[in-house]
Design an enzyme around this catalytic site. Sequence first.
Site, mmCIF file in Angstrom:
data_model
loop_
_atom_site.group_PDB
_atom_site.id
_atom_site.type_symbol
_atom_site.label_atom_id
_atom_site.label_comp_id
_atom_site.label_asym_id
_atom_site.label_seq_id
_atom_site.Cartn_x
_atom_site.Cartn_y
_atom_site.Cartn_z
ATOM 1 N N ASP A 187 0.848 -1.200 0.000
ATOM 2 C CA ASP A 187 0.000 0.000 0.000
ATOM 3 C C ASP A 187 0.882 1.247 0.000
ATOM 4 O O ASP A 187 2.102 1.155 0.150
ATOM 5 C CB ASP A 187 -0.950 -0.009 1.203
ATOM 6 C CG ASP A 187 -0.266 -0.369 2.521
ATOM 7 O OD1 ASP A 187 0.977 -0.403 2.559
ATOM 8 O OD2 ASP A 187 -0.965 -0.612 3.510
ATOM 9 N N HIS A 220 -7.694 -4.035 9.987
ATOM 10 C CA HIS A 220 -7.394 -3.831 8.561
ATOM 11 C C HIS A 220 -6.100 -4.539 8.152
ATOM 12 O O HIS A 220 -5.203 -4.741 8.970
ATOM 13 C CB HIS A 220 -7.367 -2.337 8.184
ATOM 14 C CG HIS A 220 -6.205 -1.543 8.650
ATOM 15 N ND1 HIS A 220 -6.319 -0.408 9.421
ATOM 16 C CD2 HIS A 220 -4.874 -1.677 8.422
ATOM 17 C CE1 HIS A 220 -5.128 0.111 9.635
ATOM 18 N NE2 HIS A 220 -4.231 -0.637 9.050
ATOM 19 N N GLU A 261 -9.704 -0.798 5.079
ATOM 20 C CA GLU A 261 -10.378 -0.469 6.327
ATOM 21 C C GLU A 261 -11.676 -1.281 6.453
ATOM 22 O O GLU A 261 -12.137 -1.886 5.476
ATOM 23 C CB GLU A 261 -10.684 1.039 6.347
ATOM 24 C CG GLU A 261 -9.436 1.926 6.376
ATOM 25 C CD GLU A 261 -8.733 1.944 7.734
ATOM 26 O OE1 GLU A 261 -8.802 0.947 8.481
ATOM 27 O OE2 GLU A 261 -8.092 2.974 8.038
HETATM 28 C C1 GLP Z 1 -0.568 0.498 8.549
HETATM 29 C C2 GLP Z 1 -0.201 -0.387 7.364
HETATM 30 C C3 GLP Z 1 -0.540 -1.844 7.639
HETATM 31 C C4 GLP Z 1 -0.009 -2.242 9.004
HETATM 32 C C5 GLP Z 1 -0.627 -1.386 10.066
HETATM 33 C C6 GLP Z 1 -0.223 -1.766 11.484
HETATM 34 O O1 GLP Z 1 -1.909 0.823 8.575
HETATM 35 N N1 GLP Z 1 -0.867 0.015 6.174
HETATM 36 O O2 GLP Z 1 0.021 -2.650 6.618
HETATM 37 O O3 GLP Z 1 -0.300 -3.601 9.236
HETATM 38 O O4 GLP Z 1 -0.220 -0.049 9.807
HETATM 39 O O5 GLP Z 1 0.988 -1.159 11.815
HETATM 40 P P1 GLP Z 1 1.857 -1.576 13.068
HETATM 41 O O6 GLP Z 1 2.491 -2.855 12.725
HETATM 42 O O7 GLP Z 1 2.845 -0.466 13.220
HETATM 43 O O8 GLP Z 1 0.924 -1.695 14.226
#
Ligand code: GLP
Length: 260
Positions: A66, A137, A142
Amino acid sequence: MEIVIVPDAAAGGELIASAIAELVTRKPDALVGVATGSTPLPIYTALTAKVAGGLDVSRVRICQLDEYVGLPAGHPESYRSTVIRQVVEPLGLSEASFIGPDGTAEDVAAEAIHYDRALAEAGGVDFQILGIGTDGHIGFNEPCSSLASRTRIKTLTEQTRVDNARFFEDDIEQVPHHVITQGIGTILEARHVVLLATGANKADAVAATVEGPLSALVPASALQLHPHATVVVDEAAAAGLKLADYFRATYAAKPSWQSI
Ligand code: GLP
């Protein structure tokens, strides 16, 4: 789905990096989908150590999950910059072996279609790393994303913008509202999907993903439809799993020749 409960984030990183190493040994030009966020960092650390120890990743290709829309090219928090910093450089890959959607494209809708096609033309993703948002998500799909969605533009929830403000000087105003994300349908086309979740703040999302009903309200629950999905969680993130003992016993009894 296979659920593997590991003692901590480092053990999760090591397990997943070992599976990637095995894949790359079998298929040197594998296409590995990488995720951003804090969670996958132990995977990249463990993989970097394997490369230092002799693992040849010179032909590996990587692709992005993404991207934020509208951050200027080279912005340090664009996911392209993040992946270059966290994966491409440490593993010694070339930028040419890395594909991702262009968040600065003028026609975002066309760019999303183009990226979906680029993934297919690259032969499809062999191994997709995923984290999970506190709202369930995956990528930036979302809640209430179509379970059949393709790569497209999405609008972030307020919660996700709050969660990600830490990467933008804790200033939510700097967090973009829009993103391009691989769709849930796109993600499900990867041959092996591996989700890593660590920490107590992911426990509810993990329980809903693994043991809840298949629902667009919890996008990660779509992994229940995938023939080869692995969910790796540390003890804190596993806290809400009713079947935790079953998952532990199953993994403990797994034949040693069989990886995740
Ligand atoms: C963002 C990314 C996701 C990721 C999420 C959680 O939203 N687009 O791919 O899984 O963050 O991030 P973290 O691992 O820092 O909690």
